[in-house]
Design a protein around this motif. Structure first.
Motif, PDB file in Angstrom:
ATOM      1  N   TYR A 165       0.829  -1.211   0.000  1.00  0.00           N
ATOM      2  CA  TYR A 165       0.000   0.000   0.000  1.00  0.00           C
ATOM      3  C   TYR A 165       0.865   1.262   0.000  1.00  0.00           C
ATOM      4  N   ASN A 166       2.132   1.128   0.345  1.00  0.00           N
ATOM      5  CA  ASN A 166       3.024   2.283   0.435  1.00  0.00           C
ATOM      6  C   ASN A 166       3.688   2.501  -0.923  1.00  0.00           C
ATOM      7  N   PRO A 167       3.393   3.596  -1.619  1.00  0.00           N
ATOM      8  CA  PRO A 167       3.972   3.834  -2.951  1.00  0.00           C
ATOM      9  C   PRO A 167       5.501   3.756  -2.963  1.00  0.00           C
ATOM     10  N   ALA A 168       6.130   4.016  -1.849  1.00  0.00           N
ATOM     11  CA  ALA A 168       7.602   3.993  -1.796  1.00  0.00           C
ATOM     12  C   ALA A 168       8.142   2.575  -2.005  1.00  0.00           C
ATOM     13  N   THR A 169       7.273   1.577  -1.822  1.00  0.00           N
ATOM     14  CA  THR A 169       7.738   0.187  -1.981  1.00  0.00           C
ATOM     15  C   THR A 169       7.541  -0.333  -3.404  1.00  0.00           C
ATOM     16  N   HIS A 170       6.891   0.457  -4.236  1.00  0.00           N
ATOM     17  CA  HIS A 170       6.482  -0.099  -5.548  1.00  0.00           C
ATOM     18  C   HIS A 170       7.665  -0.378  -6.464  1.00  0.00           C
ATOM     19  N   ASP A 171       8.700   0.459  -6.438  1.00  0.00           N
ATOM     20  CA  ASP A 171       9.854   0.199  -7.315  1.00  0.00           C
ATOM     21  C   ASP A 171      10.455  -1.176  -7.014  1.00  0.00           C
ATOM     22  N   GLY A 172      10.602  -1.490  -5.726  1.00  0.00           N
ATOM     23  CA  GLY A 172      11.166  -2.792  -5.341  1.00  0.00           C
ATOM     24  C   GLY A 172      10.263  -3.943  -5.732  1.00  0.00           C
ATOM     25  N   ASP A 173       8.947  -3.752  -5.539  1.00  0.00           N
ATOM     26  CA  ASP A 173       7.997  -4.807  -5.897  1.00  0.00           C
ATOM     27  C   ASP A 173       8.007  -5.062  -7.411  1.00  0.00           C
ATOM     28  N   ILE A 174       8.074  -3.969  -8.178  1.00  0.00           N
ATOM     29  CA  ILE A 174       8.085  -4.128  -9.642  1.00  0.00           C
ATOM     30  C   ILE A 174       9.395  -4.776 -10.100  1.00  0.00           C
ATOM     31  N   ALA A 175      10.480  -4.453  -9.413  1.00  0.00           N
ATOM     32  CA  ALA A 175      11.774  -5.071  -9.759  1.00  0.00           C
ATOM     33  C   ALA A 175      11.728  -6.574  -9.482  1.00  0.00           C
ATOM     34  N   ALA A 176      11.089  -6.958  -8.385  1.00  0.00           N
ATOM     35  CA  ALA A 176      10.959  -8.395  -8.071  1.00  0.00           C
ATOM     36  C   ALA A 176      10.121  -9.093  -9.131  1.00  0.00           C
ATOM     37  N   GLY A 207       3.228 -20.652  -8.515  1.00  0.00           N
ATOM     38  CA  GLY A 207       3.997 -19.998  -7.451  1.00  0.00           C
ATOM     39  C   GLY A 207       3.424 -18.640  -7.111  1.00  0.00           C
ATOM     40  N   TYR A 208       3.785 -18.158  -5.926  1.00  0.00           N
ATOM     41  CA  TYR A 208       3.294 -16.869  -5.429  1.00  0.00           C
ATOM     42  C   TYR A 208       4.376 -16.252  -4.569  1.00  0.00           C
ATOM     43  N   PHE A 209       4.546 -14.945  -4.673  1.00  0.00           N
ATOM     44  CA  PHE A 209       5.514 -14.249  -3.818  1.00  0.00           C
ATOM     45  C   PHE A 209       4.993 -12.853  -3.528  1.00  0.00           C
ATOM     46  N   GLU A 210       5.269 -12.370  -2.354  1.00  0.00           N
ATOM     47  CA  GLU A 210       4.829 -11.024  -1.982  1.00  0.00           C
ATOM     48  C   GLU A 210       5.559 -10.580  -0.723  1.00  0.00           C
ATOM     49  N   ARG A 211       5.920  -9.315  -0.690  1.00  0.00           N
ATOM     50  CA  ARG A 211       6.489  -8.712   0.517  1.00  0.00           C
ATOM     51  C   ARG A 211       5.375  -7.986   1.272  1.00  0.00           C
ATOM     52  N   GLY A 212       5.417  -8.052   2.590  1.00  0.00           N
ATOM     53  CA  GLY A 212       4.520  -7.240   3.396  1.00  0.00           C
ATOM     54  C   GLY A 212       3.337  -7.980   3.986  1.00  0.00           C
ATOM     55  N   LEU A 213       3.272  -9.290   3.781  1.00  0.00           N
ATOM     56  CA  LEU A 213       2.163 -10.046   4.372  1.00  0.00           C
ATOM     57  C   LEU A 213       2.303 -10.097   5.887  1.00  0.00           C
ATOM     58  N   GLN A 214       1.163 -10.139   6.538  1.00  0.00           N
ATOM     59  CA  GLN A 214       1.120 -10.266   7.992  1.00  0.00           C
ATOM     60  C   GLN A 214       0.781 -11.710   8.359  1.00  0.00           C
TER      61      GLN A 214
END
Ligand code: LIP
Length: 262
Positions: A165-176, A207-214
């Motif tokens: 949800y934090n736009p600052a994390t999007h570059d890293g997520d898109i790179a992944a 497969g599935y991957f994601e950063r930030g899950l609780q």
């Protein structure tokens, strides 16, 4: 500790009740109750009401158990802890997209950590009526059908991911995502982690991957994947404090882990 079958039966019964309430409230119209980490990170009145139903049903049946819920936090620790996301895929739910689930995991002990020992997992989509369940050592199931992770086809892996949800994390997520695409035939972003994990267990996703899950996002779904013959790994938090979750069948596990981690 109660036997796993009894715990699974109670978790299934509660998930169905909770899912029915969520679905009913959806048809009546959804009210946004608040935002959390950002404007995009919403909670609805239904999230809170459904979690209260789950919490009260557990307290009535098993008053000595611990509880950790996305919306109401945690209660006193118990021999086992119920880890609950009342409506996983809240943004989908609020938008009327039928990809959301009640996710109930039961873990041994009381300390939230990715390597928790999940003993029961239930993920219920009240729109499709699909109820995914697993007990430790008892396999993963969709109704009466036993689940097994997929073997990757010649065209490549069907993968899923998510973005923070934090736009600052999007570059890293898109790179992944860009690192993972060479492994993929296609990439999905469906918006509910518990169902993404259930779909890996069911062989619908490779497969599935994601950063930030609780913990409440993955507690149930990770058990589904493992009991379906898959592998789930967690990497420590990044600079934004977000751990990485990676789930797949065994043959894809190492390559997807390296791509997602970078
Ligand atoms: C959601 C996850 C999804 C993730 C969202 C959010 P919520 O959980 O299921 O995979 O991308 O950012 O965390 O907030 O709907 O319970």
């Amino acid at each position: 500790m109660a036997d796993l079958a009894s715990l699974a039966s109670l978790a299934t019964e509660i998930a169905r009740e909770a899912g029915a309430l969520a679905k009913r409230r959806r048809t009546e119209g959804v009210a946004i109750a608040a935002t959390k980490s950002s404007l995009a990170d919403i909670v609805t009145e239904a999230d809170r009401e459904v979690e209260e139903l789950i919490r009260s049903r557990i307290a009535a049946e098993r008053p000595d158990d611990g509880f950790l819920g996305e919306e109401s936090g945690t209660t006193a620790a118990g021999e086992i802890t119920w880890v609950v996301d009342p409506i996983d895929g809240t943004v989908n739910y609020a938008a009327g997209i039928p990809q959301y689930a009640v996710s109930i995991g039961i873990v041994a002990g009381d300390t939230p950590s990715p390597d928790w020992e999940t003993i029961v997992g239930v993920v219920f989509n009240p729109v499709t009526g699909e109820l995914f369940s697993a007990t430790q050592g008892g396999g993963a199931w969709l109704g009466d059908a036993k689940l097994h992770v997929a073997r990757v086809g010649e065209a490549g892996a069907l993968l899923a991911t998510g973005f923070g949800y934090n736009p600052a994390t999007h570059d890293g997520d898109i790179a992944a995502a860009a690192r993972a695409l060479p492994l993929a035939r296609d990439l999905r972003r469906m918006g509910a982690a518990s169902l993404d994990l259930a779909f890996v267990a069911a062989g619908r996703l490779d497969g599935y991957f994601e950063r930030g899950l609780q913990p409440w996002d993955h507690a149930a779904g990770a058990l589904l994947v493992r009991e379906a013959g898959g592998i789930v790994r967690f990497a420590p938090a990044d600079e934004f404090g977000r751990t990485l979750t990676v789930a797949s069948g065994p043959e894809l596990a190492d390559s997807l882990w390296k791509a997602a981690l970078g």
